[in-house]
Design a protein around this motif. Structure first.
Motif, PDB file in Angstrom:
ATOM      1  N   GLY A  41       9.994  -5.757  20.753  1.00 47.61           N
ATOM      2  CA  GLY A  41       9.440  -5.771  19.506  1.00 47.61           C
ATOM      3  C   GLY A  41       9.769  -7.005  18.751  1.00 47.61           C
ATOM      4  N   TRP A  42       9.274  -7.261  17.571  1.00 46.28           N
ATOM      5  CA  TRP A  42       9.439  -8.622  16.707  1.00 46.28           C
ATOM      6  C   TRP A  42      10.058  -8.047  15.520  1.00 46.28           C
ATOM      7  CZ3 TRP A  42       8.344 -12.210  19.790  1.00 46.28           C
ATOM      8  CH2 TRP A  42       7.430 -12.117  20.992  1.00 46.28           C
ATOM      9  N   GLY A  43      10.535  -7.084  15.050  1.00 45.16           N
ATOM     10  CA  GLY A  43      10.996  -6.532  13.897  1.00 45.16           C
ATOM     11  C   GLY A  43      12.621  -5.969  13.873  1.00 45.16           C
ATOM     12  N   PHE A  44      12.760  -5.003  13.068  1.00 45.92           N
ATOM     13  CA  PHE A  44      14.108  -4.702  12.649  1.00 45.92           C
ATOM     14  C   PHE A  44      14.775  -3.996  14.297  1.00 45.92           C
ATOM     15  CE2 PHE A  44      11.425  -0.955  12.395  1.00 45.92           C
ATOM     16  CZ  PHE A  44      12.151  -0.215  12.938  1.00 45.92           C
ATOM     17  N   ALA A  45      13.930  -3.487  15.012  1.00 47.03           N
ATOM     18  CA  ALA A  45      14.419  -2.937  16.270  1.00 47.03           C
ATOM     19  C   ALA A  45      15.320  -3.877  17.307  1.00 47.03           C
ATOM     20  CB  ALA A  45      13.173  -2.368  17.133  1.00 47.03           C
ATOM     21  N   ARG A  46      14.972  -5.043  16.923  1.00 47.79           N
ATOM     22  CA  ARG A  46      15.640  -6.106  18.080  1.00 47.79           C
ATOM     23  C   ARG A  46      16.886  -5.998  17.919  1.00 47.79           C
ATOM     24  NH1 ARG A  46      12.187  -9.815  20.742  1.00 47.79           N
ATOM     25  NH2 ARG A  46      13.884 -11.303  20.954  1.00 47.79           N
ATOM     26  N   ASP A  47      17.611  -5.807  16.692  1.00 44.39           N
ATOM     27  CA  ASP A  47      18.897  -5.989  16.347  1.00 44.39           C
ATOM     28  C   ASP A  47      19.619  -4.668  16.103  1.00 44.39           C
ATOM     29  OD1 ASP A  47      19.156  -8.808  16.877  1.00 44.39           O
ATOM     30  OD2 ASP A  47      18.146  -9.152  14.977  1.00 44.39           O
ATOM     31  N   PHE A  48      18.760  -3.328  16.334  1.00 48.57           N
ATOM     32  CA  PHE A  48      19.158  -2.449  15.843  1.00 48.57           C
ATOM     33  C   PHE A  48      20.071  -1.692  17.003  1.00 48.57           C
ATOM     34  CE2 PHE A  48      19.011   2.259  14.680  1.00 48.57           C
ATOM     35  CZ  PHE A  48      19.078   2.174  13.250  1.00 48.57           C
ATOM     36  N   PRO A  49      21.328  -1.238  16.510  1.00 48.92           N
ATOM     37  CA  PRO A  49      22.214  -0.576  17.550  1.00 48.92           C
ATOM     38  C   PRO A  49      21.927   0.556  18.636  1.00 48.92           C
ATOM     39  CG  PRO A  49      23.200  -0.027  15.517  1.00 48.92           C
ATOM     40  CD  PRO A  49      21.857  -0.832  15.349  1.00 48.92           C
ATOM     41  N   PHE A  50      20.769   0.624  19.204  1.00 52.40           N
ATOM     42  CA  PHE A  50      20.231   1.977  19.920  1.00 52.40           C
ATOM     43  C   PHE A  50      21.166   2.468  20.685  1.00 52.40           C
ATOM     44  CE2 PHE A  50      16.203   0.077  18.481  1.00 52.40           C
ATOM     45  CZ  PHE A  50      15.724   0.948  17.606  1.00 52.40           C
ATOM     46  N   ALA A  51      21.927   1.379  21.677  1.00 54.97           N
ATOM     47  CA  ALA A  51      22.614   1.668  22.482  1.00 54.97           C
ATOM     48  C   ALA A  51      24.076   2.620  22.037  1.00 54.97           C
ATOM     49  CB  ALA A  51      23.005   0.473  23.619  1.00 54.97           C
ATOM     50  N   ALA A  52      24.599   1.920  20.989  1.00 58.38           N
ATOM     51  CA  ALA A  52      25.781   2.634  20.405  1.00 58.38           C
ATOM     52  C   ALA A  52      25.530   4.030  19.896  1.00 58.38           C
ATOM     53  CB  ALA A  52      26.171   1.687  19.319  1.00 58.38           C
ATOM     54  N   ILE A  53      24.297   4.117  19.430  1.00 59.55           N
ATOM     55  CA  ILE A  53      24.037   5.463  18.791  1.00 59.55           C
ATOM     56  C   ILE A  53      23.850   6.505  20.050  1.00 59.55           C
ATOM     57  CG2 ILE A  53      22.079   6.626  17.702  1.00 59.55           C
ATOM     58  CD1 ILE A  53      21.469   4.532  16.150  1.00 59.55           C
ATOM     59  N   ILE A  54      23.201   6.008  20.983  1.00 58.88           N
ATOM     60  CA  ILE A  54      22.978   7.075  22.288  1.00 58.88           C
ATOM     61  C   ILE A  54      24.417   7.141  22.919  1.00 58.88           C
ATOM     62  CG2 ILE A  54      22.251   7.132  24.668  1.00 58.88           C
ATOM     63  CD1 ILE A  54      19.793   5.427  23.543  1.00 58.88           C
ATOM     64  N   ALA A  55      25.301   6.314  23.116  1.00 52.24           N
ATOM     65  CA  ALA A  55      26.541   6.321  23.671  1.00 52.24           C
ATOM     66  C   ALA A  55      27.194   7.540  22.673  1.00 52.24           C
ATOM     67  CB  ALA A  55      27.296   4.981  23.783  1.00 52.24           C
ATOM     68  N   VAL A  56      27.267   7.177  21.401  1.00 49.52           N
ATOM     69  CA  VAL A  56      28.172   8.071  20.465  1.00 49.52           C
ATOM     70  C   VAL A  56      27.739   9.489  20.800  1.00 49.52           C
ATOM     71  CG1 VAL A  56      28.771   8.642  18.083  1.00 49.52           C
ATOM     72  CG2 VAL A  56      28.720   6.496  18.930  1.00 49.52           C
ATOM     73  N   VAL A  57      26.353   9.787  20.583  1.00 47.68           N
ATOM     74  CA  VAL A  57      25.902  11.074  20.595  1.00 47.68           C
ATOM     75  C   VAL A  57      26.261  11.756  21.996  1.00 47.68           C
ATOM     76  CG1 VAL A  57      23.744  12.512  20.619  1.00 47.68           C
ATOM     77  CG2 VAL A  57      24.193  10.719  19.077  1.00 47.68           C
ATOM     78  N   THR A  58      26.065  10.992  23.109  1.00 47.01           N
ATOM     79  CA  THR A  58      26.288  11.271  24.399  1.00 47.01           C
ATOM     80  C   THR A  58      27.785  12.016  24.760  1.00 47.01           C
ATOM     81  OG1 THR A  58      24.548  10.075  25.516  1.00 47.01           O
ATOM     82  CG2 THR A  58      26.074  11.072  26.957  1.00 47.01           C
ATOM     83  N   LEU A  59      28.517  10.967  24.246  1.00 45.39           N
ATOM     84  CA  LEU A  59      29.944  11.493  24.283  1.00 45.39           C
ATOM     85  C   LEU A  59      30.399  12.759  23.355  1.00 45.39           C
ATOM     86  CD1 LEU A  59      31.550   7.889  23.991  1.00 45.39           C
ATOM     87  CD2 LEU A  59      31.630   9.542  26.057  1.00 45.39           C
ATOM     88  N   ALA A  60      29.703  12.473  22.047  1.00 45.70           N
ATOM     89  CA  ALA A  60      30.014  13.948  21.338  1.00 45.70           C
ATOM     90  C   ALA A  60      29.475  15.133  22.009  1.00 45.70           C
ATOM     91  CB  ALA A  60      29.433  13.678  20.042  1.00 45.70           C
ATOM     92  N   ALA A  61      28.544  15.154  22.750  1.00 45.00           N
ATOM     93  CA  ALA A  61      27.727  16.493  23.443  1.00 45.00           C
ATOM     94  C   ALA A  61      28.754  16.925  24.481  1.00 45.00           C
ATOM     95  CB  ALA A  61      26.562  16.074  23.638  1.00 45.00           C
ATOM     96  N   MET A  62      29.393  15.642  25.293  1.00 44.30           N
ATOM     97  CA  MET A  62      30.239  15.951  26.180  1.00 44.30           C
ATOM     98  C   MET A  62      31.545  16.873  25.735  1.00 44.30           C
ATOM     99  SD  MET A  62      29.884  12.480  28.476  1.00 44.30           S
ATOM    100  CE  MET A  62      30.929  12.971  29.788  1.00 44.30           C
ATOM    101  N   VAL A  63      32.101  16.133  24.645  1.00 44.89           N
ATOM    102  CA  VAL A  63      33.126  16.556  24.047  1.00 44.89           C
ATOM    103  C   VAL A  63      33.078  17.992  23.665  1.00 44.89           C
ATOM    104  CG1 VAL A  63      35.115  16.591  22.347  1.00 44.89           C
ATOM    105  CG2 VAL A  63      34.268  14.296  23.603  1.00 44.89           C
ATOM    106  N   THR A  64      31.881  18.424  22.853  1.00 48.15           N
ATOM    107  CA  THR A  64      31.905  19.662  22.135  1.00 48.15           C
ATOM    108  C   THR A  64      30.965  20.891  23.193  1.00 48.15           C
ATOM    109  OG1 THR A  64      29.603  19.084  21.359  1.00 48.15           O
ATOM    110  CG2 THR A  64      31.494  18.461  19.915  1.00 48.15           C
ATOM    111  N   ASN A  65      30.783  20.444  24.320  1.00 48.34           N
ATOM    112  CA  ASN A  65      30.231  21.175  25.138  1.00 48.34           C
ATOM    113  C   ASN A  65      31.186  22.386  25.729  1.00 48.34           C
ATOM    114  OD1 ASN A  65      28.846  22.708  27.086  1.00 48.34           O
ATOM    115  ND2 ASN A  65      27.552  21.071  27.540  1.00 48.34           N
ATOM    116  N   ALA A  66      31.013  23.446  25.066  1.00 50.12           N
ATOM    117  CA  ALA A  66      32.133  24.563  25.437  1.00 50.12           C
ATOM    118  C   ALA A  66      32.114  25.151  26.762  1.00 50.12           C
ATOM    119  CB  ALA A  66      32.242  25.573  24.276  1.00 50.12           C
ATOM    120  N   LYS A  67      30.908  25.038  27.446  1.00 49.42           N
ATOM    121  CA  LYS A  67      30.275  25.818  28.666  1.00 49.42           C
ATOM    122  C   LYS A  67      30.801  25.017  29.790  1.00 49.42           C
ATOM    123  CE  LYS A  67      26.705  28.299  26.516  1.00 49.42           C
ATOM    124  NZ  LYS A  67      25.124  28.572  26.994  1.00 49.42           N
ATOM    125  N   ARG A  68      31.015  23.642  29.395  1.00 44.82           N
ATOM    126  CA  ARG A  68      31.319  22.928  30.873  1.00 44.82           C
ATOM    127  C   ARG A  68      32.516  21.708  30.339  1.00 44.82           C
ATOM    128  NH1 ARG A  68      26.305  20.238  30.996  1.00 44.82           N
ATOM    129  NH2 ARG A  68      25.566  22.411  31.624  1.00 44.82           N
TER     130      ARG A  68
END
Length: 438
Positions: free
Chosen positions: A40-67
């Motif tokens: 891209g050529w705008g705001f997305a180039r420096d947006f912390p997409f990876a950090a957001i995905i990592a945080v949500v993934t870790l939160a999902a793993m921690v809060t998953n009561a079935k596994r």
């Protein structure tokens, strides 16, 4: 427009990631390997997409009561954790402790998410998601680069996405070399004729793009990879004929300046770039002999070269995964790194031996062979590039570990049970209830 598309895709995936953390693995690999926001050529180039995905993934793993997610304890994972721990220790005793913070954080993010991937890849479907994501992420640039090469007649070099591990011509070339065997594995899974033809075309375009990078190291790695690829393939006659037809065509297609560039391999003594690399290798060797733990990160500067290099004023990056580890983490670090590669390779060999006698596990044997071919390309091409922390080899390591665990589990299920034995196996993880094979 590209910025908006990438942003919408990432944020639309977050609810699915929270519901199914394994989907977070796919999104993380896509963002970290392909770096679509870099297109891209705008705001997305420096947006912390990876950090957001990592945080949500870790939160999902921690809060998953079935596994409960656990790191598989194998010689490979133990050696991997040892390597990470050793890098942290060498950072404490680094030559420039005040300068290593940024690089240390970057490396720990990569290694930390590799641990997460190891915990999330639990069945065949997850393994294939991982392979598909790597192939699409790198194959996109290879297909685009191959088309560009055909249009330009190979007159211009192919480069990778700016600001990534593979932004240089040498780096993107090696990444493409590693991707081709994985494409071949996926080709065997496809059933639609046009999908198979598209995969073959992509493999050819990726190979052409790798050649058009004008990378001498990648040319050597591709030659070694193709030989080993032929040895590991189940259709040696067909593959051999295809290679005999395609390789000469690709070489003849490339312009005279490409052949002149490759011919300099035999004249490295007169090549300034090659001699600079050798000077950096000697620096790393001398540094490791002087310091047990190496120099830590950020050692490629005038001060360090003045102390350890034969030609102090010729400051270069390591340009070799082996000398990079040696200089940054010492002989012990290099031994651990080589052990990690050896154990990963042995894991693949075990999978092939264990899976080949069973038709139900043929996919595992084929995958292990192609990952070995891919890693061979990395081991050869990496001898000329500073890519120790490139994340794709670690993801392939995770795929190898997961595949072995799946094969072990499936072999137990396939083994005949004694007639007198009427035990009831405990309830399986919900991931395997509906799809015991995949």
């Amino acid at each position: 427009m590209r910025d908006v598309i990438v942003t919408l895709l990432v944020f639309a995936s977050l609810p699915y990631i929270f519901k199914r953390p394994s989907f977070g693995m796919v999104m993380w690999i896509w963002i970290s390997v392909m770096n679509p926001h870099s297109q891209g050529w705008g705001f997305a180039r420096d947006f912390p997409f990876a950090a957001i995905i990592a945080v949500v993934t870790l939160a999902a793993m921690v809060t998953n009561a079935k596994r409960t997610y656990r790191l598989p304890l194998t010689p490979v994972t133990a050696t991997f954790l040892l390597f990470v721990a050793w890098m942290c220790l060498t950072s404490v005793f680094a030559i420039h402790p005040e300068q290593i913070g940024t690089q240390l954080v970057k490396v720990l993010k990569i290694m930390g998410m590799t641990v997460v991937v190891l915990m999330l890849v639990r069945k065949r479907l997850h393994v294939e998601w991982l392979i598909w994501t790597v192939v699409v992420s790198i194959g996109y640039y290879g297909t685009k680069g191959g088309i560009f090469t055909i249009r330009s007649g190979g007159q211009y070099r192919v480069w990778g996405p700016i600001g990534t591990f593979i932004d240089g011509n040498n780096e993107i070339a090696l990444a493409l070399v590693m991707t081709i065997p994985l494409m071949y594995y996926l080709y065997g899974l496809l059933t639609h004729k046009w999908a198979k033809r598209a995969m073959v075309a992509s493999m050819f375009l990726c190979a052409l793009a790798s050649l058009a990078s004008y990378s001498r190291g990648a040319a050597i790695a591709m030659g070694m990879m193709l030989v080993f690829f032929w040895l590991k393939s189940n259709q040696k006659a067909v593959i051999g004929v295809l290679l005999l037809c395609c390789v000469p065509f690709a070489l003849v297609f490339m312009p005279e300046q490409w052949h002149a560039r490759i011919d300099t391999i035999d004249e490295y003594q007169q090549d300034e770039s090659a001699m600079g690399r050798i000077n950096a290798w000697k620096m790393a060797y001398n540094l490791a002999n002087d310091r047990l733990m190496g120099g830590g990160f950020e050692i490629y500067d005038a001060e360090v070269f003045e102390r350890y290099a034969p030609v102090p004023e010729d400051v270069h990056a390591a340009h070799s995964i082996y000398f990079q580890v040696l200089g940054e983490h010492g002989w012990i670090g290099l031994a651990i790194y080589l052990a990690l590669g050896f154990l990963t390779w042995r894991t693949g060999s075990w999978i092939v031996r264990a899976a080949e006698p069973h038709a139900e596990l043929a996919w595992a044997a084929n995958l292990a062979k192609m990952i070995q071919v891919s890693l061979l390309g990395f081991m050869v091409g990496g001898a000329f590039l500073s890519l120790v922390y490139f994340d794709v080899p670690y993801y392939l390591m995770a795929a190898m570990v997961a595949t072995r665990m799946i094969v072990e589990r499936e072999k137990k299920a396939l083994a005949p049970q004694p007639a007198a034995q009427h035990t009831v196996q405990g309830e399986l993880d919900e991931d395997f209830e509906h799809d015991p094979v995949r």
